[in-house]
Design a protein around this motif. Structure first.
Motif, PDB file in Angstrom:
ATOM      1  N   LYS A  46       0.835  -1.209   0.000  1.00  0.00           N
ATOM      2  CA  LYS A  46       0.000   0.000   0.000  1.00  0.00           C
ATOM      3  C   LYS A  46       0.869   1.260   0.000  1.00  0.00           C
ATOM      4  O   LYS A  46       0.540   2.247  -0.665  1.00  0.00           O
ATOM      5  N   ILE A  47       1.964   1.246   0.739  1.00  0.00           N
ATOM      6  CA  ILE A  47       2.863   2.403   0.759  1.00  0.00           C
ATOM      7  C   ILE A  47       3.512   2.599  -0.611  1.00  0.00           C
ATOM      8  O   ILE A  47       3.583   3.722  -1.120  1.00  0.00           O
ATOM      9  N   VAL A  48       3.966   1.512  -1.233  1.00  0.00           N
ATOM     10  CA  VAL A  48       4.585   1.610  -2.560  1.00  0.00           C
ATOM     11  C   VAL A  48       3.560   2.116  -3.569  1.00  0.00           C
ATOM     12  O   VAL A  48       3.872   2.968  -4.420  1.00  0.00           O
ATOM     13  N   GLU A  49       2.329   1.632  -3.484  1.00  0.00           N
ATOM     14  CA  GLU A  49       1.280   2.101  -4.389  1.00  0.00           C
ATOM     15  C   GLU A  49       1.009   3.596  -4.191  1.00  0.00           C
ATOM     16  O   GLU A  49       0.865   4.340  -5.165  1.00  0.00           O
ATOM     17  N   ALA A  50       0.970   4.029  -2.946  1.00  0.00           N
ATOM     18  CA  ALA A  50       0.728   5.448  -2.674  1.00  0.00           C
ATOM     19  C   ALA A  50       1.860   6.304  -3.223  1.00  0.00           C
ATOM     20  O   ALA A  50       1.612   7.378  -3.783  1.00  0.00           O
ATOM     21  N   ILE A  51       3.093   5.830  -3.089  1.00  0.00           N
ATOM     22  CA  ILE A  51       4.234   6.597  -3.600  1.00  0.00           C
ATOM     23  C   ILE A  51       4.193   6.662  -5.125  1.00  0.00           C
ATOM     24  O   ILE A  51       4.433   7.715  -5.726  1.00  0.00           O
ATOM     25  N   LEU A  52       3.873   5.540  -5.773  1.00  0.00           N
ATOM     26  CA  LEU A  52       3.841   5.518  -7.230  1.00  0.00           C
ATOM     27  C   LEU A  52       2.666   6.302  -7.810  1.00  0.00           C
ATOM     28  O   LEU A  52       2.773   6.876  -8.894  1.00  0.00           O
ATOM     29  N   PHE A  54       1.195   8.954  -6.397  1.00  0.00           N
ATOM     30  CA  PHE A  54       1.176  10.352  -5.955  1.00  0.00           C
ATOM     31  C   PHE A  54       1.317  11.350  -7.109  1.00  0.00           C
ATOM     32  O   PHE A  54       0.552  12.319  -7.179  1.00  0.00           O
TER      33      PHE A  54
END
Length: 64
Positions: A46-52, A54
């Motif tokens: 979820k963190i990687v998805e949010a970073i990508l 953004f």
């Protein structure tokens, strides 16, 4: 007589269910680290998805 039969059945149920409950508890303890690992990996995704995503969210707000 019915009372004695119900007490006897209750003791049989108690004798049969306690080992099953103990086995289920140990299985749960064995599987607990895998559940925690799955929770942690899901959070990382979820963190990687949010970073990508953004930049696309920011670009979408700029066009409005």
């Amino acid at each position: 007589m019915r009372f004695l039969i119900s007490i006897l059945l209750w003791f049989i149920l108690l004798a049969l269910c306690w080992p099953l409950a103990i086995v289920a508890f140990f299985v749960w303890l064995i599987l607990l680290p895998f559940q925690l690992l799955g929770f942690a990996i899901g959070g990382v995704f979820k963190i990687v998805e949010a970073i990508l995503m953004f930049p696309f969210r920011v670009a979408g707000r700029m066009t409005r």
